[in-house]
Write an enzyme that holds these catalytic residues in place. Sequence first.
Site, short mmCIF file in Angstrom:
data_model
loop_
_atom_site.label_atom_id
_atom_site.label_comp_id
_atom_site.label_asym_id
_atom_site.label_seq_id
_atom_site.Cartn_x
_atom_site.Cartn_y
_atom_site.Cartn_z
N GLY A 164 0.85 -1.18 0.00
CA GLY A 164 0.00 0.00 0.00
C GLY A 164 0.88 1.22 0.00
O GLY A 164 2.09 1.12 0.25
N CYS A 172 5.41 -6.20 1.38
CA CYS A 172 5.80 -4.79 1.43
C CYS A 172 5.12 -4.09 2.62
O CYS A 172 5.43 -4.42 3.76
CB CYS A 172 5.51 -4.10 0.09
SG CYS A 172 6.36 -2.52 -0.07
N TYR A 173 4.17 -3.20 2.38
CA TYR A 173 3.49 -2.57 3.51
C TYR A 173 2.92 -3.62 4.46
O TYR A 173 2.98 -3.47 5.69
CB TYR A 173 2.35 -1.67 3.00
CG TYR A 173 1.66 -0.89 4.10
CD1 TYR A 173 2.16 0.32 4.53
CD2 TYR A 173 0.52 -1.40 4.73
CE1 TYR A 173 1.54 1.03 5.56
CE2 TYR A 173 -0.11 -0.71 5.76
CZ TYR A 173 0.41 0.51 6.16
OH TYR A 173 -0.19 1.19 7.17
N HIS A 178 7.97 -7.37 -4.09
CA HIS A 178 6.63 -7.66 -4.65
C HIS A 178 6.66 -8.92 -5.51
O HIS A 178 6.99 -8.86 -6.69
CB HIS A 178 6.15 -6.47 -5.48
CG HIS A 178 5.80 -5.29 -4.65
ND1 HIS A 178 4.55 -5.10 -4.11
CD2 HIS A 178 6.54 -4.24 -4.22
CE1 HIS A 178 4.52 -3.99 -3.40
NE2 HIS A 178 5.73 -3.44 -3.45
N GLU A 208 4.18 -10.37 -6.69
CA GLU A 208 3.04 -10.39 -7.60
C GLU A 208 3.32 -9.71 -8.94
O GLU A 208 2.55 -9.85 -9.87
CB GLU A 208 1.80 -9.75 -6.93
CG GLU A 208 1.83 -8.22 -6.78
CD GLU A 208 2.60 -7.72 -5.56
OE1 GLU A 208 3.42 -8.49 -5.02
OE2 GLU A 208 2.38 -6.55 -5.18
N ASP A 211 -19.90 -8.83 -21.12
CA ASP A 211 -20.35 -9.24 -19.79
C ASP A 211 -21.77 -9.83 -19.82
O ASP A 211 -22.01 -10.91 -19.30
CB ASP A 211 -20.31 -8.07 -18.80
CG ASP A 211 -18.94 -7.42 -18.76
OD1 ASP A 211 -17.97 -8.10 -19.16
OD2 ASP A 211 -18.84 -6.26 -18.34
N LYS A 261 -12.43 -9.15 -15.62
CA LYS A 261 -12.80 -9.15 -17.05
C LYS A 261 -12.12 -10.29 -17.83
O LYS A 261 -12.76 -10.97 -18.63
CB LYS A 261 -12.40 -7.80 -17.66
CG LYS A 261 -12.92 -7.55 -19.05
CD LYS A 261 -14.26 -6.90 -18.96
CE LYS A 261 -14.79 -6.43 -20.27
NZ LYS A 261 -16.06 -5.73 -20.07
#
Length: 514
Positions: free
Chosen positions: A58, A85-86, A172, A174, A230, A370
């Site tokens: 964050g 991290c945070y 990170h 990710e 969608d 999505k």
Amino acid sequence: MDGAGFDSVIVIDYGAQYAQLIARRVRECKVYSEILPHDVSLDEIRRRRPSGLILSGGPASVNTPGAPSVNPGFFRLEIPVLGICYGQQAMAQALGGEVSRSGVREYGKTGLRAQGTSTLFKDLPLEQTVWMSHSDAVVTAPEGFRVTASSDASPAAAFEDPTRGLYGVQFHPEVAHTPKGLDLLKNFLYEICDAQPKWTKVSIIEEAVREIRDRVGDERIICGLSGGVDSAVAAALVHKAVGDQLTCVFVDHGLLRADEPEQVEDTFHRHLKINLIHVKARDRFLGKLAGVTDPETKRKAIGEEFIRVFEEVARTELAGTRFLVQGTLYPDIIESGTRDAAKIKSHHNVGGLPEDMAFDLVEPLRNLFKDEVRAIGEELGLAEEIVWRQPFPGPGLAIRIIGEVTGEKLEILRAADAIVLEEIRRAGLLRELWQSFAILPDVRTVGVMGDERSYAHPVVLRCVTSDDAMTADWARLPYDVLERISSRVVGEVPGVNRLAYDVTSKPPATIEWE
Ligand code: XMP
């Protein structure tokens, strides 16, 4: 579906983008993941029976007053927790460690040295490159923890207390810039949390079908089709679950792109054999738009007329229908929970229905991003043109015709737009671009064709790249693609004598012109 049948890992949100990316990576590892706000109650977490928690990164500093803190109860849930991290810093602070502004701010690719005995780093090289982005760092790990990796500026770039199942990393895992990041996450998910990788396309569909059947029983259900991906995927999923109990309603307001109504008919009626009510309402909508030039008034007029048409169908042909399908996606759910999203335009989502139409909502995509919806659409056998369709605004071409909307202008724009899409597709750019379309401004320009002077419309080409439409950049299209679009639009569309390319990003412009 709520992912109830799958092992899941909850991402606790300390900064929206970071959390979303982590959840997406966990899902890539075929473990279901959802995002909850950092002040979520422990009961709320327990109810979901997750296999583990991940505390996201964050933008805040843990030492700033008012920065989001970690509920110490998270560490007593008896499930593994990974702080990133945070998240790592907040974990350290909550458990008695020390976090301070590190001497060297680390940003970008950084060398990491691991000790080699941690399950989190199992089968990973001792030296690897990771992505760092921080000014604070853990300087003293909490009691009971041991440091498992370090970098030049972060003495505790990874720490853990495996007996309590607590792990933290400063970098990170990710992001793609940490090449072994996904392997590290897999170690956390499979080895530490013991989560099973069972969240696959096929099982998502099976679970959704089961849930829709349970919910709908033998009642009737309707779905408004917009032509977009969608509502198309939602309809296909519901049809798989309850077959003929579903009726789709497609309101053609005459403001669609070329061939769109035919494609919807083709896909849903002829190919998928879904009951389809196709309301051809072009003249009604054009009537409401006569003389209207203000963008917001256009949106409102179209939205209101849409509701009128839908109401009429619902009260006559569909009387007694209890359920309504909506193609709500996971980001809508997360965003409706965030507090301060600024609204620039009244995105009157055509398809939004009045509250007094008391339907029970069925939202089979409410836990999907999505790209996951697209993958499910492909798995359900929907055509590429539907699954990979670019976003298209509910008010359609009306907000791309500057000034009054008339039948003649619609014809010009629709023809120009079809050429744009055809050439973009031919150049292999359709999936790469967020949107590519034509705009018809309310001016005319002088030109010369053969020996004749012309006084006709310019068309503006708008092609943008974007991740989420909140920001966008104009696409650096190859010159030859620009040239082909220009010569074809000017040569083939009567009433057009010039093509301009919009080279403005968002902000300061918006994607649409109105
Ligand atoms: P802007 O123009 O605000 O657009 O940058 C961001 C995204 O939203 C779409 N858009 C709309 N969608 N109703 C919709 O359903 C609307 O009134 C509307 N206006 C813009 C736009 O196409 C882009 O993807």
